[in-house]
Motif scaffolding. Structure first.
Motif, mmCIF file in Angstrom:
data_model
loop_
_atom_site.group_PDB
_atom_site.id
_atom_site.type_symbol
_atom_site.label_atom_id
_atom_site.label_comp_id
_atom_site.label_asym_id
_atom_site.label_seq_id
_atom_site.Cartn_x
_atom_site.Cartn_y
_atom_site.Cartn_z
ATOM 1 N N GLY A 164 0.938 -1.251 -0.108
ATOM 2 C CA GLY A 164 0.156 0.016 -0.166
ATOM 3 C C GLY A 164 0.809 1.318 -0.068
ATOM 4 O O GLY A 164 1.980 1.365 0.197
ATOM 5 N N VAL A 165 0.068 2.481 -0.114
ATOM 6 C CA VAL A 165 0.771 3.686 -0.208
ATOM 7 C C VAL A 165 0.524 4.428 1.145
ATOM 8 O O VAL A 165 -0.688 4.508 1.809
ATOM 9 C CB VAL A 165 0.451 4.546 -1.351
ATOM 10 N N ASN A 166 1.563 4.880 1.834
ATOM 11 C CA ASN A 166 1.148 5.523 3.313
ATOM 12 C C ASN A 166 0.896 6.902 3.038
ATOM 13 O O ASN A 166 1.437 7.648 2.397
ATOM 14 C CB ASN A 166 2.605 5.432 4.093
ATOM 15 N N TRP A 167 -0.347 7.371 3.385
ATOM 16 C CA TRP A 167 -1.089 8.633 3.362
ATOM 17 C C TRP A 167 -0.721 9.327 4.855
ATOM 18 O O TRP A 167 -1.654 8.739 5.586
ATOM 19 C CB TRP A 167 -2.339 8.478 2.729
ATOM 20 N N LYS A 168 -0.338 10.303 4.647
ATOM 21 C CA LYS A 168 -0.122 11.049 6.127
ATOM 22 C C LYS A 168 -0.541 12.415 5.982
ATOM 23 O O LYS A 168 -0.162 13.256 4.998
ATOM 24 C CB LYS A 168 1.365 11.029 6.730
ATOM 25 N N VAL A 169 -1.499 12.804 6.872
ATOM 26 C CA VAL A 169 -1.958 14.284 6.725
ATOM 27 C C VAL A 169 -1.666 14.926 8.285
ATOM 28 O O VAL A 169 -1.822 14.361 9.105
ATOM 29 C CB VAL A 169 -3.475 14.352 6.650
ATOM 30 N N GLU A 170 -0.789 15.949 8.060
ATOM 31 C CA GLU A 170 -0.196 16.705 9.020
ATOM 32 C C GLU A 170 0.183 18.015 8.634
ATOM 33 O O GLU A 170 0.480 18.275 7.672
ATOM 34 C CB GLU A 170 0.858 16.051 9.825
ATOM 35 N N ASN A 171 -0.347 18.934 9.482
ATOM 36 C CA ASN A 171 -0.110 20.585 9.348
ATOM 37 C C ASN A 171 -0.724 20.993 8.028
ATOM 38 O O ASN A 171 0.072 21.728 7.467
ATOM 39 C CB ASN A 171 1.326 20.650 9.472
ATOM 40 N N GLY A 172 -1.758 20.625 7.505
ATOM 41 C CA GLY A 172 -2.460 20.812 6.434
ATOM 42 C C GLY A 172 -1.415 20.351 5.137
ATOM 43 O O GLY A 172 -1.549 21.181 4.098
ATOM 44 N N GLU A 173 -0.732 19.297 5.285
ATOM 45 C CA GLU A 173 -0.175 18.923 4.231
ATOM 46 C C GLU A 173 -0.479 17.412 3.927
ATOM 47 O O GLU A 173 -0.640 16.822 5.065
ATOM 48 C CB GLU A 173 1.279 18.932 4.500
ATOM 49 N N LEU A 174 -0.514 16.830 2.727
ATOM 50 C CA LEU A 174 -0.687 15.196 2.765
ATOM 51 C C LEU A 174 0.607 14.665 2.056
ATOM 52 O O LEU A 174 1.136 15.424 1.053
ATOM 53 C CB LEU A 174 -1.705 15.175 1.572
ATOM 54 N N ILE A 175 1.072 13.942 2.844
ATOM 55 C CA ILE A 175 2.518 13.327 2.249
ATOM 56 C C ILE A 175 2.449 11.856 2.047
ATOM 57 O O ILE A 175 1.589 11.025 2.632
ATOM 58 C CB ILE A 175 3.319 13.191 3.453
ATOM 59 N N CYS A 176 2.432 11.373 0.862
ATOM 60 C CA CYS A 176 2.386 10.048 0.118
ATOM 61 C C CYS A 176 3.551 9.356 -0.115
ATOM 62 O O CYS A 176 4.563 9.817 -0.644
ATOM 63 C CB CYS A 176 1.606 9.916 -1.210
ATOM 64 N N ILE A 177 3.725 8.172 0.464
ATOM 65 C CA ILE A 177 5.009 7.361 0.577
ATOM 66 C C ILE A 177 4.937 6.108 0.182
ATOM 67 O O ILE A 177 3.991 5.578 0.525
ATOM 68 C CB ILE A 177 5.801 7.289 1.914
ATOM 69 N N ALA A 178 5.512 5.727 -0.789
ATOM 70 C CA ALA A 178 5.537 4.008 -1.107
ATOM 71 C C ALA A 178 6.866 3.635 -1.124
ATOM 72 O O ALA A 178 7.786 4.268 -1.626
ATOM 73 C CB ALA A 178 4.818 3.962 -2.612
ATOM 74 N N THR A 179 7.246 2.395 -0.786
ATOM 75 C CA THR A 179 8.371 1.537 -0.763
ATOM 76 C C THR A 179 8.281 0.301 -0.872
ATOM 77 O O THR A 179 7.337 -0.273 -0.541
ATOM 78 C CB THR A 179 9.296 2.119 0.512
ATOM 79 N N ASP A 180 9.099 -0.588 -1.484
ATOM 80 C CA ASP A 180 8.963 -1.829 -1.646
ATOM 81 C C ASP A 180 10.587 -2.591 -1.053
ATOM 82 O O ASP A 180 10.857 -3.658 -0.929
ATOM 83 C CB ASP A 180 9.116 -2.642 -3.073
#
Length: 378
Positions: A164-180
């Motif tokens: 899956g892709v990690n979706w982090k929402v913090e301080n009015g920002e969306l951060i999407c991270i993917a790794t294998d």
């Protein structure tokens, strides 16, 4: 249930919800499409219990009548046959009528099909999501963020969380991270929402791929609602639900090196084409490895050796090389995937030694990065 509906609207909706229908389902009714007709609209639903898609067709839009519901009702029709039939009907209008025992007649022009349907009451209910704490993203930005990260998810089920892709929402920002665990893709963007809210969830890569295919290229907003175990993406006529993956996503922040020993700035297109050429021979090898060596005067050498076939060497002129001399080997495929995902004409690559992960960034943006682990060659 009895209605007439414009074929092109029906075809589009059927194709959208088909993306959630699986042929290999353990629940037989989920191999069907649920259709519900009211005076206001006709809704179609497809689901495989991981992803559920609901597409609604308004009875009337901007004064044009799209669907005329003569008798409201509901039915579940076999998805594969229904999709094929609708696509190949001869006329622009389709008449659908449910008779006794859920037998459904589909007419268009001189063609008439009869399909055995199922009781819509038996169809699993969609998740009920309280629409609190909604945030919005323009459709084109959402699609871009998916494209720039989802390719790096793991295809192996040994660590399901990495599919899956990690979706982090913090301080009015969306951060999407993917790794294998061999590479990592990161993309972030400012979003419109209450800055005090925070989320940290993992959305299956498969769900994001399907969502991206369905969304039109537009700058209209998609509303996103995250709950404990579901995420809902909502557009004007579409609801897209996906379950979330259980478990904690690994902390990837410590993977990203803070400093570098060698920085190379290259023209993205030239660099991509050189890697592509070098991989022509490398592809035959077990691991598709290409080697990068920094030379004098900002020259970067790209080379690849395949003992059975031969070797390739190419020199490209970089914009600049700063720091220590370097020889490093990496997967050509991972490098090309990363370059395709990045935007911008010039790319900065930061290396911290021959055996440490290295980072690619667009020269004039810090909203995205790609990280690749080198390959050990002896």
């Amino acid at each position: 249930m009895r209605l007439t509906i414009q074929k092109d609207h029906l075809v589009r909706s059927v194709q959208d919800v088909m993306k959630a229908v699986s042929s290999r389902t353990t629940i037989p009714i989920l191999s069907g499409i649920k259709m519900v007709a009211t005076v206001q609209e006709v809704t179609l639903t497809g689901s495989d219990s991981d992803i559920s898609i609901e597409s609604s067709i308004p009875a009337e839009e901007e004064g044009t009548i799209i669907a005329e519901v003569l008798q409201p009702g509901s039915i579940v029709l076999p998805a594969r046959f229904f999709a094929e039939i609708v696509k190949k009907l001869p006329e622009d209008n389709v008449e659908i009528e449910v008779q006794n025992q859920f037998v459904t007649i589909i007419r268009s022009g001189k063609a008439e099909f009869s399909l055995n349907g199922l009781d819509a009451e038996e169809y699993p209910r969609l998740p009920q999501i309280k629409e609190e704490n909604v945030f919005k993203l323009p459709t084109d930005l959402l699609k871009t963020m998916i494209r720039q990260t989802v390719f790096a998810v793991s295809t192996s089920e040994t660590r399901p969380i990495l599919t899956g892709v990690n979706w982090k929402v913090e301080n009015g920002e969306l951060i999407c991270i993917a790794t294998d665990s061999h590479r990592l893709a990161l993309r972030k963007a400012k979003i419109e929402m209450d800055a005090s809210l925070g989320y940290n969830v993992v959305i299956p890569g498969k769900s994001l791929n399907e969502l991206s295919k369905i969304l039109d290229d537009s700058n209209e907003n998609v509303e996103i609602v995250i709950t404990e175990n579901q995420v809902l993406f909502k557009t004007k006529h579409l609801l897209f639900f996906s379950r979330l993956l259980d478990g904690n996503y690994p902390d990837t922040s410590r993977l990203i090196p803070a400093d570098s020993q060698t920085d190379v700035i290259v023209n993205a297109k030239e660099f991509f084409q050189a890697i592509d050429r070098a991989s022509l021979l490398a592809r035959e090898g077990r691991n598709n490895v290409v080697k990068l060596t920094t030379l004098q005067d900002g020259i970067v050498e790209i080379s690849s050796i395949s003992p059975e076939i031969g070797k390739v060497t190419e020199e490209i002129q970089s914009e600049s090389v700063e720091g220590e001399e370097l020889k490093i080997s990496f997967s050509a495929k991972y490098m090309m995937d990363a370059l395709k995902a990045l935007e911008g004409a010039e790319i900065k690559i930061s290396f911290t030694g021959a055996m440490r992960p290295f980072v690619l960034r667009p020269l004039h943006s810090d909203s995205m990065l790609q990280l690749i682990l080198p390959v050990r060659t002896y």
